[in-house]
Design a protein around this motif. Structure first.
Motif, short mmCIF file in Angstrom:
data_model
loop_
_atom_site.label_atom_id
_atom_site.label_comp_id
_atom_site.label_asym_id
_atom_site.label_seq_id
_atom_site.Cartn_x
_atom_site.Cartn_y
_atom_site.Cartn_z
N ILE A 168 30.34 40.61 52.77
CA ILE A 168 29.41 41.74 52.64
C ILE A 168 30.15 43.00 52.19
CG2 ILE A 168 29.62 42.57 55.03
CD1 ILE A 168 26.55 42.92 55.06
N HIS A 169 31.45 43.04 52.43
CA HIS A 169 32.21 44.23 52.07
C HIS A 169 32.62 44.26 50.60
CE1 HIS A 169 34.92 41.08 53.48
NE2 HIS A 169 35.96 41.68 52.98
N TYR A 170 32.29 43.21 49.85
CA TYR A 170 32.58 43.21 48.41
C TYR A 170 31.32 43.43 47.60
CZ TYR A 170 37.13 41.03 49.35
OH TYR A 170 38.39 40.76 49.78
N ASN A 171 31.41 44.14 46.50
CA ASN A 171 30.30 44.20 45.57
C ASN A 171 30.56 43.22 44.42
OD1 ASN A 171 32.01 45.41 43.73
ND2 ASN A 171 31.34 47.48 44.23
N ARG A 172 29.60 43.10 43.51
CA ARG A 172 29.67 42.05 42.49
C ARG A 172 30.90 42.18 41.58
NH1 ARG A 172 24.09 42.67 39.44
NH2 ARG A 172 23.33 43.24 41.49
N ALA A 173 31.26 43.41 41.27
CA ALA A 173 32.41 43.61 40.38
C ALA A 173 33.70 43.13 41.05
CB ALA A 173 32.52 45.08 40.00
N GLN A 174 33.79 43.40 42.34
CA GLN A 174 34.99 42.97 43.07
C GLN A 174 35.03 41.44 43.17
OE1 GLN A 174 33.81 45.43 46.43
NE2 GLN A 174 35.65 46.69 46.23
N ILE A 175 33.86 40.81 43.34
CA ILE A 175 33.82 39.36 43.44
C ILE A 175 34.24 38.73 42.11
CG2 ILE A 175 32.28 37.38 43.77
CD1 ILE A 175 30.63 39.25 45.69
N ARG A 176 33.74 39.29 41.02
CA ARG A 176 34.12 38.78 39.70
C ARG A 176 35.64 38.86 39.52
NH1 ARG A 176 34.43 42.17 35.08
NH2 ARG A 176 34.80 40.95 33.19
N GLU A 177 36.19 39.95 39.95
CA GLU A 177 37.63 40.15 39.80
C GLU A 177 38.41 39.08 40.60
OE1 GLU A 177 41.45 41.22 40.69
OE2 GLU A 177 39.98 41.74 42.24
N ILE A 178 37.95 38.79 41.81
CA ILE A 178 38.62 37.77 42.64
C ILE A 178 38.52 36.40 41.97
CG2 ILE A 178 38.47 36.48 44.82
CD1 ILE A 178 37.60 39.11 46.17
N PHE A 179 37.33 36.06 41.46
CA PHE A 179 37.15 34.76 40.80
C PHE A 179 38.09 34.65 39.59
CE2 PHE A 179 32.66 33.20 42.21
CZ PHE A 179 33.09 33.23 43.52
N GLN A 180 38.15 35.69 38.80
CA GLN A 180 38.98 35.61 37.59
C GLN A 180 40.45 35.48 37.92
OE1 GLN A 180 37.51 38.86 35.11
NE2 GLN A 180 36.63 37.26 33.79
N ARG A 181 40.83 36.07 39.01
CA ARG A 181 42.24 36.06 39.39
C ARG A 181 42.62 34.72 40.04
NH1 ARG A 181 44.12 38.56 43.91
NH2 ARG A 181 42.12 39.60 44.22
N ARG A 182 41.71 34.16 40.86
CA ARG A 182 42.12 33.05 41.71
C ARG A 182 41.44 31.71 41.43
NH1 ARG A 182 44.55 34.06 46.51
NH2 ARG A 182 44.88 31.82 46.40
N MET A 183 40.41 31.70 40.61
CA MET A 183 39.69 30.45 40.37
C MET A 183 40.08 29.96 38.98
SD MET A 183 35.58 30.02 40.45
CE MET A 183 35.10 30.26 42.13
N ALA A 184 40.92 28.92 38.95
CA ALA A 184 41.52 28.50 37.68
C ALA A 184 40.45 28.11 36.65
CB ALA A 184 42.47 27.34 37.93
N ASP A 185 39.35 27.53 37.12
CA ASP A 185 38.34 27.05 36.17
C ASP A 185 37.21 28.04 35.94
OD1 ASP A 185 37.47 26.79 38.75
OD2 ASP A 185 36.94 24.67 38.63
N ALA A 186 37.41 29.29 36.33
CA ALA A 186 36.36 30.29 36.07
C ALA A 186 36.28 30.56 34.58
CB ALA A 186 36.67 31.58 36.83
N PRO A 187 35.06 30.70 34.02
CA PRO A 187 34.95 30.97 32.59
C PRO A 187 35.62 32.30 32.23
CG PRO A 187 32.77 30.85 33.66
CD PRO A 187 33.79 30.58 34.70
N ALA A 188 36.22 32.33 31.04
CA ALA A 188 36.96 33.52 30.62
C ALA A 188 36.04 34.74 30.50
CB ALA A 188 37.66 33.26 29.29
N ASP A 189 34.78 34.48 30.11
CA ASP A 189 33.86 35.61 29.90
C ASP A 189 32.90 35.79 31.09
OD1 ASP A 189 32.54 33.26 29.62
OD2 ASP A 189 31.40 33.85 27.83
#
Ligand code: SF4
Lengths: 481, 205
Positions: A168-189
């Motif tokens: 709950i303490h993260y907003n969508r932009a922060q979540i996107r940033e975490i996914f891009q940094r740590r989820m190897a198969d996250a789409p580039a865009d």
């Protein structure tokens, strides 16, 4: 004759490493965090109010829920034996764990026995409480959280800050940033649209679900007369974990029992509306032991004490065991909204955490938590099982180390608060500048607090300010929102 | 009893018994809540609630062939009623022998019935009974087409519970898979089927 066995306090992630006010400082100063929390709690409060308002018999359901849980507490030993017998007869294996460490050892041993070096996990407060992920990791077993919010928190190397919405303490932009940094198969865009983020999580976990051999879950309810476990969820990650693997291990606090299957008619109405503010959550799974040819064929249940016997031993604090972890009390708490979940140090934040954690550990180990409240009573009003949280808070404050006069004061306050009628009357009188709560005066800071109370309360307010509602009580104000 | 380890079970039960030394009085559970619905428009309520949570509702069995014509590869339980499949020209995968999770993942949709439906909450309950199959079948494919007979619909949740066998594996479905984990917005479609379509049949549908 053996001497009676004393109830015991528990271990795991239920202790505040820092006093609450110290731990809350960074959160209170973090404007982004406060904005996220304000937005989220406001949204969910409105959703809850809408779906609760459409139920004409809501108060009758709360009365039933509260009484069923009181009955469970009174008969806990016998109901546990009944649950064990029913679940065992249905093909499950029941294990018992005195504390967090023993529960972790059991899960590690079962996972190894299944020949697995990884497990998929359904979001569960009990497994967070016993710090199971850390224990599995230490044993060389990878634990994958599959709930979206738990995944966000795990990828962010963070800890949950809310019972229902751990991220709950993260907003969508922060979540996107975490996914891009740590989820190897996250789409580039990857965009920060919630739908796109959910899609990324779906793709990321799909293979893991299809190949997992062992799943670990908690349970929202355990039914004594049938041996049934119930998991309430939204995303379908729960169904995946509860259905596809061969081995299922469920970690269940002993207080989760309900006497009969019929009692679910009360709790499955109370929980979703109080929790996500939905009439019903998307998915609820119920299973009773093993069903040949359908779902896990190797089914284990670990019943955990870890301090619950100590909570049960206190007749005033006992109702904390009624909690169904809906998180409604967090969402209405002015202290939670400002401090966030991490300040509570324990996996149980907010008002319920302020009464449950100190009881699980013993008050001396969490002495600041009973003060993490303004005693406004909003938590009591929304609690689907009617736990009188303010009363228990004051009761616990009595047990923290205090001078004798202060203890006497709190005994009086505790008596006043034990009755909603007495408490409401006391608040009204206090606003008029009289009565047991006595005179208050406005502090120079503008905050209204009780500075001097008539004896015996005067002994207390000499050293401590008791926040007081302004000309209308928080409850009155709240009802108008 | 020196030397004899007390089992965790016995120790926990003993702790709990000690904790109850104050002997709390018996509790009478007040059950003043509604157990039977008195509303007359149960089906309309159901449709409203299903649509509110983004399930798509179709009325009448005639809707089925059109729906299925969009599905290339369809999973069905072995006891699916033959008339539900009338005219289906796509690839049919019956769950016998049981389809693997990977095989199910390759299919486009699953067609099942259900056990009982709660109008008040828009909840479809599966109990692995007739025309439903095992749990994995309705979980892995991305689209679930569920046939609901109007005589399976009850008003309130307590009415549904009395019709269920607790020993059966039960799945309660209220709308498609969803999450509210991102800023508390409900987003449809995470791990469960992202599309839930309900075909309402029988009198009053
Ligand atoms: S104390 Fe009550 S409101 Fe708070 S989480 Fe527990 S059940 Fe919900």
């Amino acid at each position: 004759m053996n001497p009676p066995v004393a109830p015991a306090t528990g271990g795991g992630r239920i202790r505040t490493p820092l006093p609450f006010p110290t731990a809350a400082k960074p959160a209170v100063a973090d404007t982004q965090l406060r904005a996220n929390l304000h937005r989220a709690t406001r949204t969910i409060r409105a959703k809850r109010a809408r779906v609760v308002d459409e139920v004409p018999d809501w108060e009758a359901l709360r009365d039933a829920g509260s009484a069923i849980k009181a009955d469970v507490q009174r008969r806990l030993p016998e109901l546990l034996e009944q649950f064990e017998a029913s679940a065992t007869a249905a093909g499950a294996t029941v294990h018992w764990a005195r504390d967090a460490a023993e529960a972790c050892r059991i899960v590690v041993a079962l996972t190894r026995a299944a020949g697995a070096d990884e497990v998929v996990k359904v979001k569960s407060m009990a497994t967070q409480e016993i710090e199971l992920n850390e224990a599995l990791e230490a044993a060389g077993i990878a634990a994958y959280e599959t709930d979206l919010a738990e995944l966000i928190v795990q990828l962010g190397d963070d800890t949950p800050s809310h019972i229902l919405v751990p991220a709950i303490h993260y907003n969508r932009a922060q979540i996107r940033e975490i996914f891009q940094r740590r989820m190897a198969d996250a789409p580039a865009d990857l965009s920060d649209e919630p739908a796109a983020l959910a899609e990324a999580a779906r793709a990321h976990l799909r293979r893991r679900f299809l190949s997992a051999r062992v799943a670990v879950s908690g349970a929202n309810f355990a039914v004594a007369d049938t041996g049934t476990l119930v998991v309430v969820e939204s995303e379908g990650n729960g169904r995946m974990c509860l259905t596809l693997p061969e081995t299922l291990i469920s970690v269940v606090g002993v207080e989760k029992l309900l006497p009969t299957f019929t009692d679910l008619e009360v709790f499955l109405q109370l929980l979703p509306r109080s929790s996500t503010g939905e009439r019903m959550n998307p998915y609820t799974s119920m299973w009773t032991g093993v069903t040949p040819g359908d779902g896990p064929q190797d089914v284990h249940i670990v019943l955990v004490d870890n301090g619950r016997s100590a909570v049960l031993a206190d007749p005033v604090g006992r109702p904390a065991l009624s909690c169904i972890r809906c998180s409604a009390c967090l969402n209405v708490c002015p202290v939670y909204e400002r401090a966030g979940g991490h300040a509570y140090g324990s996996v149980y934040p907010g008002p319920i955490g302020a009464i449950l954690s100190p009881q699980l550990t013993g008050v001396a180990d969490n002495a600041s938590l009973p003060y993490a409240s303004t005693l406004c009573g909003a938590c009591y009003d929304v609690c689907p099982v009617k736990i009188n949280i303010p009363e228990i808070l004051v009761h616990l404050r009595q047990q923290a180390p205090h001078p004798p006069a202060e203890r006497a004061t709190m005994r009086v306050l505790s008596w006043v608060m034990r009755s909603p009628r007495r408490w409401a009357a006391a608040l009204r009188l206090a606003r008029a500048g009289a009565g047991p709560l006595g005179a208050y005066r406005e502090r120079t800071t503008g905050a209204r607090t009780l500075r001097r109370l008539p004896w015996p309360a005067s002994a207390w307010t000499r050293s401590r300010d008791l926040p007081l509602p302004a000309s209308q009580t928080f409850r009155e104000w709240w009802e108008k929102q | 009893m020196v030397g004899k380890a007390v089992s965790a079970r016995d120790e926990i039960l003993a702790r709990l018994r000690t904790a109850l030394a104050d002997n709390p009085p018996p509790v009478q559970v007040p059950r003043g809540y509604r157990r039977v619905d008195d509303r007359s428009d149960v089906i309309e309520t159901l449709v409203d609630r299903l649509e509110d949570y983004r399930a798509v509702v179709h009325r009448g069995i005639d809707a089925l062939p059109r729906l299925l014509s969009e599905v290339d590869r369809l999973a069905v339980p072995i006891d699916v009623p033959a008339d539900w499949l009338a005219g289906y020209a796509g690839e049919l995968h019956r769950d016998a022998p049981p389809l693997s999770a990977a095989a199910l993942d390759d299919l486009d949709a699953v067609l099942t019935g259900c056990a009982v439906v709660v109008a008040d909450t828009g909840t479809i309950i599966l109990d692995a009974g007739p025309a439903q199959g095992r749990r994995a079948l309705t979980l892995v494919p991305d689209r679930h087409i569920c046939v609901v007979r109007t005589d399976q619909v009850v008003g309130l949740l307590p009415e549904a519970l009395t019709q269920l066998d607790p020993r059966a594996p039960l799945t309660w479905i209220s709308g498609p898979s969803a999450t509210s984990d991102i800023e508390l917005n409900r987003v449809e479609g995470v791990h469960g089927p992202r599309r839930l379509e309900v075909v309402l049949i029988g009198s009053g549908a």
